[in-house]
Each structure stands twice: as structure tokens, then as C-alpha cells.
Design an enzyme around this catalytic site. Structure first.
Site, PDB file in Angstrom:
ATOM      1  N   LYS A  95       0.937  -1.285  -0.085  1.00 14.22           N
ATOM      2  CA  LYS A  95      -0.208   0.019   0.058  1.00 14.22           C
ATOM      3  C   LYS A  95       1.051   0.676  -0.182  1.00 14.22           C
ATOM      4  O   LYS A  95       1.643   1.519   0.610  1.00 14.22           O
ATOM      5  CB  LYS A  95      -1.004   0.460   1.590  1.00 14.22           C
ATOM      6  N   GLN A 116       7.575   4.007   3.292  1.00 19.25           N
ATOM      7  CA  GLN A 116       5.883   3.395   3.861  1.00 19.25           C
ATOM      8  C   GLN A 116       5.782   1.890   4.242  1.00 19.25           C
ATOM      9  O   GLN A 116       5.017   1.869   5.353  1.00 19.25           O
ATOM     10  CB  GLN A 116       5.427   3.204   2.039  1.00 19.25           C
ATOM     11  N   LYS A 119       6.140   3.475   8.327  1.00 22.43           N
ATOM     12  CA  LYS A 119       5.076   4.075   8.005  1.00 22.43           C
ATOM     13  C   LYS A 119       3.944   2.727   8.594  1.00 22.43           C
ATOM     14  O   LYS A 119       2.771   3.531   9.567  1.00 22.43           O
ATOM     15  CB  LYS A 119       5.080   5.015   6.883  1.00 22.43           C
ATOM     16  N   LYS A 131       5.138   1.723  -2.978  1.00 25.51           N
ATOM     17  CA  LYS A 131       4.720   3.081  -4.089  1.00 25.51           C
ATOM     18  C   LYS A 131       5.190   2.738  -5.217  1.00 25.51           C
ATOM     19  O   LYS A 131       5.723   2.554  -6.042  1.00 25.51           O
ATOM     20  CB  LYS A 131       6.184   3.457  -3.299  1.00 25.51           C
ATOM     21  N   GLY A 170      -3.035   8.578  -4.172  1.00 24.21           N
ATOM     22  CA  GLY A 170      -1.959   9.899  -4.538  1.00 24.21           C
ATOM     23  C   GLY A 170      -1.008  10.515  -4.081  1.00 24.21           C
ATOM     24  O   GLY A 170      -0.477   9.549  -2.811  1.00 24.21           O
ATOM     25  N   ASP A 171      -0.013  10.764  -3.928  1.00 25.96           N
ATOM     26  CA  ASP A 171       1.336  11.477  -3.894  1.00 25.96           C
ATOM     27  C   ASP A 171       0.713  12.974  -4.588  1.00 25.96           C
ATOM     28  O   ASP A 171       0.084  12.974  -4.715  1.00 25.96           O
ATOM     29  CB  ASP A 171       2.137  10.372  -3.597  1.00 25.96           C
ATOM     30  N   ASN A 245      -2.629  19.052  -1.147  1.00 28.03           N
ATOM     31  CA  ASN A 245      -3.021  18.651  -0.568  1.00 28.03           C
ATOM     32  C   ASN A 245      -3.011  18.203   1.513  1.00 28.03           C
ATOM     33  O   ASN A 245      -3.843  18.540   2.325  1.00 28.03           O
ATOM     34  CB  ASN A 245      -3.056  17.329  -0.795  1.00 28.03           C
ATOM     35  N   SER A 382      -6.564   5.221   3.883  1.00 32.06           N
ATOM     36  CA  SER A 382      -6.717   4.891   3.068  1.00 32.06           C
ATOM     37  C   SER A 382      -6.636   3.607   3.288  1.00 32.06           C
ATOM     38  O   SER A 382      -7.570   2.532   2.704  1.00 32.06           O
ATOM     39  CB  SER A 382      -5.314   4.248   2.664  1.00 32.06           C
TER      40      SER A 382
HETATM   41  P1  NDP Z   1       1.094  18.068  -4.218  1.00 36.30           P
HETATM   42  O1  NDP Z   1       0.797  17.795  -5.120  1.00 36.30           O
HETATM   43  O2  NDP Z   1      -1.405  18.101  -3.631  1.00 36.30           O
HETATM   44  O3  NDP Z   1       1.605  19.043  -3.440  1.00 36.30           O
HETATM   45  C1  NDP Z   1       2.700  19.613  -3.521  1.00 36.30           C
HETATM   46  C2  NDP Z   1       2.816  20.858  -3.019  1.00 36.30           C
HETATM   47  O4  NDP Z   1       4.443  20.407  -2.577  1.00 36.30           O
HETATM   48  C3  NDP Z   1       2.653  22.224  -4.090  1.00 36.30           C
HETATM   49  O5  NDP Z   1       2.528  23.309  -3.189  1.00 36.30           O
HETATM   50  C4  NDP Z   1       4.188  21.708  -4.948  1.00 36.30           C
HETATM   51  O6  NDP Z   1       4.127  22.840  -5.609  1.00 36.30           O
HETATM   52  C5  NDP Z   1       5.007  21.028  -4.070  1.00 36.30           C
HETATM   53  N1  NDP Z   1       6.565  20.706  -4.826  1.00 36.30           N
HETATM   54  C6  NDP Z   1       6.262  19.518  -5.183  1.00 36.30           C
HETATM   55  N2  NDP Z   1       7.654  19.752  -5.242  1.00 36.30           N
HETATM   56  C7  NDP Z   1       7.672  20.784  -4.448  1.00 36.30           C
HETATM   57  C8  NDP Z   1      10.128  20.753  -4.926  1.00 36.30           C
HETATM   58  N3  NDP Z   1      10.287  20.300  -6.179  1.00 36.30           N
HETATM   59  N4  NDP Z   1      10.098  22.091  -4.004  1.00 36.30           N
HETATM   60  C9  NDP Z   1       9.277  23.094  -3.148  1.00 36.30           C
HETATM   61  N5  NDP Z   1       8.202  22.584  -3.656  1.00 36.30           N
HETATM   62  C10 NDP Z   1       6.906  21.571  -4.185  1.00 36.30           C
HETATM   63  O7  NDP Z   1       1.041  16.162  -2.971  1.00 36.30           O
HETATM   64  P2  NDP Z   1       0.934  16.283  -1.537  1.00 36.30           P
HETATM   65  O8  NDP Z   1       0.460  17.117  -0.867  1.00 36.30           O
HETATM   66  O9  NDP Z   1       0.155  15.285  -1.882  1.00 36.30           O
HETATM   67  O10 NDP Z   1       2.005  15.569  -1.078  1.00 36.30           O
HETATM   68  C11 NDP Z   1       2.876  16.529  -0.259  1.00 36.30           C
HETATM   69  C12 NDP Z   1       4.224  15.787   0.720  1.00 36.30           C
HETATM   70  O11 NDP Z   1       3.230  14.970   1.599  1.00 36.30           O
HETATM   71  C13 NDP Z   1       5.235  14.800  -0.216  1.00 36.30           C
HETATM   72  O12 NDP Z   1       5.762  14.641   0.148  1.00 36.30           O
HETATM   73  C14 NDP Z   1       3.911  13.622  -0.314  1.00 36.30           C
HETATM   74  O13 NDP Z   1       4.542  12.369  -0.431  1.00 36.30           O
HETATM   75  C15 NDP Z   1       3.505  13.973   1.449  1.00 36.30           C
HETATM   76  N6  NDP Z   1       2.961  12.806   1.216  1.00 36.30           N
HETATM   77  C16 NDP Z   1       1.254  12.986   0.878  1.00 36.30           C
HETATM   78  C17 NDP Z   1       0.388  12.030   1.484  1.00 36.30           C
HETATM   79  C18 NDP Z   1      -1.164  12.546   0.855  1.00 36.30           C
HETATM   80  O14 NDP Z   1      -1.418  11.720   0.967  1.00 36.30           O
HETATM   81  N7  NDP Z   1      -1.379  12.959  -0.480  1.00 36.30           N
HETATM   82  C19 NDP Z   1       0.587  11.274   2.400  1.00 36.30           C
HETATM   83  C20 NDP Z   1       1.952  11.321   3.064  1.00 36.30           C
HETATM   84  C21 NDP Z   1       2.555  11.464   2.521  1.00 36.30           C
HETATM   85  P3  NDP Z   1       3.806  23.071  -7.311  1.00 36.30           P
HETATM   86  O15 NDP Z   1       2.185  23.248  -7.701  1.00 36.30           O
HETATM   87  O16 NDP Z   1       4.493  24.447  -7.097  1.00 36.30           O
HETATM   88  O17 NDP Z   1       4.445  21.613  -8.142  1.00 36.30           O
END
Ligand code: NDP
Length: 450
Positions: A95, A116, A119, A131, A170-171, A245, A382
Site C-alpha cells: 500500500k 512506507q 510507516k 510506492k 495519491g501523492d 493536499n 486509505s
Molecule cells: P500535492 O501535489 O498536492 O502538493 C505538493 C505541493 O508541494 C505543491 O504545492 C507543490 O508545488 C509543492 N512541491 C512539489 N515539489 C516541490 C519541489 N521540488 N520544491 C518545492 N515545492 C514542491 O502533493 P501532496 O500534498 O499530496 O504531497 C506533499 C508531500 O506529502 C509529499 O512529500 C508526499 O509524499 C507527502 N505525503 C502525501 C500524502 C497524501 O495523502 N497526499 C500522504 C503522506 C505523505 P507545485 O505546485 O509548484 O509543484
């Protein structure tokens, strides 16, 4: 680096990882952090050393790499590279999320799958670690192009997943729109409607509370860690990187808990709003029209924009919630945060901090909750979505949130107890790695040489 791992067997395992996985710095970094924490466990557990548990743990069960051909709206053939890393199934079906971002490569997906595994052990639910993702960039693509791409991606991925095998979510770059298209194509090819994908829309099997789960869970666990030091979110200044997110719902919960969030970012830059971020406006820009965070400063009087997202940590704050991407907190950022009075850093993004930053934070006067524990709320809900899909019974938002709160409290107690049991009170990096490892390691031992 291996010289710093204070157990000869683990140092050897790490050397082997370096040799076997050249050019994969993120994967090597994630493994190093875990092995370094596990030295006291390996010292005590010769049985696990003998059974090769540590050696097996750093080798994914399966790595799938595939071509993703699709035709864009100009009629041009595009080729992307897809990945699914099925890292460890000792405690349940694989997962873990799917990431669509141009930076995606084997190293990044392997580090995410490895983390993961630990976690998912902490969540208390029966889920193995996996992943996946693709070097596809959804930014600037039309909805139709995203759909054509998702359909092609799933046309290969579907044969490797399923509710009892591997269940992606998602991610980065994979939100409600992408999950909808992926689920639709899975259903069409597999001819079954199951919990093979999570993060689905509510009318077609999604769980209430999944969208907000990672951000809310992040604040719940930070609140427990703060409470142990007789502190809370009320009246605190919070800085959150990202505006996706995780960041949006971390902001929502932090505000609900009485904090003032003053800054958010995207990969281009960050906005600072001394009066407190207007989350309705952020949602309108990011969720409503897939805009850029710079538009916030254009629309909001008094807010400022700086075109350098890495500088966000220079803003003095009480609580920092990195929620964008890996290695976004360097040692310099960590030192700056602490010297500016930051009391708590909880990681929303995976492996938010560089190895040097982690080493500094663990010894510094700050509550530091690493990603494996801090952002486990997303995968937990999830897991709850899979349960609801299997029983065909949806739960209310209140029921899901109550379960999420309980899981985050259990995770906090578990990592706190593990750190204490190994004489490292307050070191939640060691606590999370040890608590996660013991569950997966014991399960691997019990199942023999697999
Ligand atoms: P989203 O795609 O919804 O948002 C990502 C955000 O981070 C955007 O604002 C994006 O900006 C910014 N970002 C992405 N890459 C970079 C970078 N290289 N430098 C600076 N800013 C960056 O992703 P999530 O919110 O889902 O995920 C964010 C983090 O949380 C990740 O590390 C993910 O692995 C982790 N995560 C997510 C989970 C989930 O349920 N969604 C669960 C557990 C962990 P821009 O739009 O400019 O790309």
C-alpha cells in the site's frame, strides 16, 4: 557514512546497499537513516541478524518499470516511464501512493516505498509497503490529456495491483482527478469494482475524511508531542511549505486548533501573510483553478510574495510543518528555525529533512516528529477506505475522524515508548524506526525465508 552506523552487521548491509544501488541518493539516504537507528536493536537481536532480516528489508520484493505511451492533444506521441515498487508484504498487501512529477525515478520511488513499509507498520493496520509513479508532469496538461495518460498508465499497472495484492493511492501530482481516471480504467480492464485504489471520490467508494487525513493527522500528532511538553497550537505562529493536499489540510487543522498560519508556498515561491493565511482563498487558487501561490499575494492586501520557495524557513515561527517534498529542510534551515525559536517541526512531506538536518534536529532543543509517524494519517484513512469498500459500509466523517485521531495517538504513544525502551527518550526518529522495524521484522522472521 557507514562508519557512523554503530553495528558491524548493519554497516555491512549499508555498504551492500551502496554497491547494489549506485546513483540512487534518495534511496541510500532513507536506508541510512533507518539502519543508523536500528544499531541498538541489531546489537540485541542476533536471531534477526542470523535470519537475514536486515539484509532482506533493504531489498524490494519487486520493482516494476514500464513504458507509458500516450498521444497528446497536438497528436504527438509521448513516452513516459512508470514505476511500481512493491517493497514489503510481510504485514499485508502493498500500500502506498503514486507520484506524478518530472523528477520521479527509481531512487525516489524506492526511498518512498522503503519508508512506507515502516510507516504502514506504525498505523496499526495490516498494510505492506509500496510506492509508484511516473515522470509525467500533470501541470499545464488539459483534463483530457491527463485522462489519456492515466488510462495508458493503468493499462500496464492493473495487472500488478488489486485489493488483496497492492492498493495504490495519491501523492504529489495525483489528486482526486487522477485517482478518478485511474480507478475508472482499472475497473474497466479488471472488470471488478473493489478497493484496489484509495482516495476515490465519495460517490464511488471513497472515504469521507481521506482528502484531509494527512494534514489533519500531522496536526494531531504534533499536538500530542506538544502536549507532552505542556504546549499546544493555541496562539502559535505556524509556517507550512507547499500548498497542495497535505499543506492545505494541515493549515485548516492548525487554524482550527487556534494557531496562526503565516506562510505557504509552491515550487516557485512563498507567500507571507502576517494577519494569517486566508485558507478559503488558497483553496480557490489551488483546488479551484490549479493556480500558483503567487496569485494569493496579488489578491490579498498586505500579503507579500517571494520568488524563492527555499527561503520560507527564514520566517520565525513556533511550529514548522514542511509539506512539499523530500529534502526541503537543510541543516542550515533547521538551525535557522531553532535559532528563531521554533519549538516543533513535524514532517508532512516524506523525508522532509536532509541527513545532516536530521542529525542536527535529533540533538537540538526542538520537538521533531519524522514523516514516517507524522504523515501516517493519509495511509491510515486509505486503510480505512479499504475496510469500508470490503464491508460495503461507508462511515460518517465523524467516525473516520475519531478513528484517525485514535490512530495518531497510538502512533505517538508507540514511537515515544520505543524511544524510551532503547534509552533515547524524545528521539522520535529512533522511536519510529524501531517501532516500525520490530513489527515488520518479527513478521518476516515468522514467515521464513521469503
Ligand atoms: P500535492 O501535489 O498536492 O502538493 C505538493 C505541493 O508541494 C505543491 O504545492 C507543490 O508545488 C509543492 N512541491 C512539489 N515539489 C516541490 C519541489 N521540488 N520544491 C518545492 N515545492 C514542491 O502533493 P501532496 O500534498 O499530496 O504531497 C506533499 C508531500 O506529502 C509529499 O512529500 C508526499 O509524499 C507527502 N505525503 C502525501 C500524502 C497524501 O495523502 N497526499 C500522504 C503522506 C505523505 P507545485 O505546485 O509548484 O509543484
Amino acid at each position: 557514512m557507514s562508519a557512523k552506523i554503530k553495528n558491524a552487521h548493519l554497516a555491512e548491509v549499508y555498504e551492500e546497499v551502496l554497491t547494489r544501488n549506485p546513483g540512487e541518493p534518495e534511496f541510500q539516504q532513507a536506508v541510512y537513516e533507518v539502519l543508523e537507528s536500528l544499531a541498538p536493536v541489531a546489537d540485541k537481536r542476533q536471531d534477526m541478524v542470523q535470519a537475514g532480516v536486515f539484509k532482506r528489508l533493504v531489498e524490494p520484493e519487486r520493482v516494476i518499470i514500464f513504458r507509458v505511451p500516450w498521444v497528446d492533444s497536438a497528436g504527438v506521441m509521448q513516452i513516459n516511464r512508470g514505476f511500481r515498487v512493491q517493497f514489503n508484504s510481510a504485514i499485508g498487501p502493498y500500500k502506498g501512493g503514486l507520484r506524478f512529477h518530472p523528477s520521479v525515478n527509481a531512487s525516489i520511488i524506492k526511498f518512498l516505498g522503503f519508508e512506507q513499509t515502516f510507516k504502514n507498520c506504525l498505523t496499526t493496520l495490516p498494510m505492506g509497503g509500496g510506492k509508484g509513479g511516473c515522470d509525467f508532469d500533470p501541470k499545464g496538461k488539459s483534463d483530457a490529456e491527463v485522462m489519456w495518460f492515466c488510462q495508458s498508465f493503468m493499462t500496464e499497472l492493473y495487472r500488478h495491483i488489486g485489493q488483496f495484492t497492492d492498493s495504490p493511492a495519491g501523492d504529489i501530482g495525483v489528486g482526486a482527478r487522477e485517482i478518478g481516471f485511474l480507478h475508472g480504467q482499472y475497473k474497466r480492464i479488471a472488470n471488478e469494482v473493489t478497493g484496489a485504489m484509495t482516495g476515490k471520490g465519495i460517490p464511488y467508494g471513497g472515504s469521507l475524511g481521506r482528502t484531509s487525513a494527512t494534514g489533519y493527522g500531522l496536526c494531531y500528532i504534533a499536538a500530542h508531542a506538544l502536549a507532552a511538553k505542556k504546549q499546544d497550537f493555541k496562539g502559535k505562529t505556524v509556517v507550512i511549505s507547499g500548498s497542495g493536499n497535505v499543506a492545505i489540510y494541515a493549515c485548516e487543522k492548525a487554524q482550527e486548533l487556534g494557531a496562526k498560519v503565516v506562510a505557504m508556498s509552491d515550487s516557485n515561491g512563498y507567500v507571507y501573510d502576517e494577519k494569517g493565511i486566508d485558507l478559503k482563498l488558497v483553496k480557490e487558487i489551488k483546488e479551484g483553478r490549479r493556480g500558483r501561490i503567487a496569485e494569493y499575494a496579488e489578491a490579498k492586501k498586505g500579503a507579500t510574495y517571494k520568488a524563492d520557495c527555499t527561503d520560507i524557513w527564514s520566517i520565525p515561527c513556533d511550529i514548522a510543518l514542511p509539506s512539499a517534498t523530500q529534502n526541503e529542510i537543510t541543516e542550515k534551515d533547521a538551525k535557522l528555525l531553532v535559532s528563531n525559536g521554533c519549538k516543533c517541526l513535524a514532517e508532512g512531506s516524506n523525508m522532509s529533512s536532509t541527513a545532516d538536518a536530521v542529525a542536527y534536529l535529533v540533538g537540538a532543543d526542538i520537538i521533531y516528529v519524522p514523516a514516517k509517524a507524522a504523515n501516517a494519517g493519509g495511509v491510515s484513512v486509505s486503510g480505512l477506505e479499504m475496510t469500508q469498500n470490503s464491508t460495503r459500509l461507508p462511515w460518517t466523517a465523524e467516525e473516520v475522524d475519531a478513528r484517525l485521531q485514535k490512530i495518531m495517538l497510538d502512533i505517538y504513544n508507540n514511537i515515544d515508548a520505543a524511544a524510551k525502551a532503547y534509552g533515547m527518550e524524545g528521539n522520535f526518529v529512533a522511536g519510529a524506526n524501531i517501532a516500525g522495524f520490530l513489527k515488520v521484522g518479527e513478521s518476516m522472521m515468522a514467515q521464513g525465508a521469503v
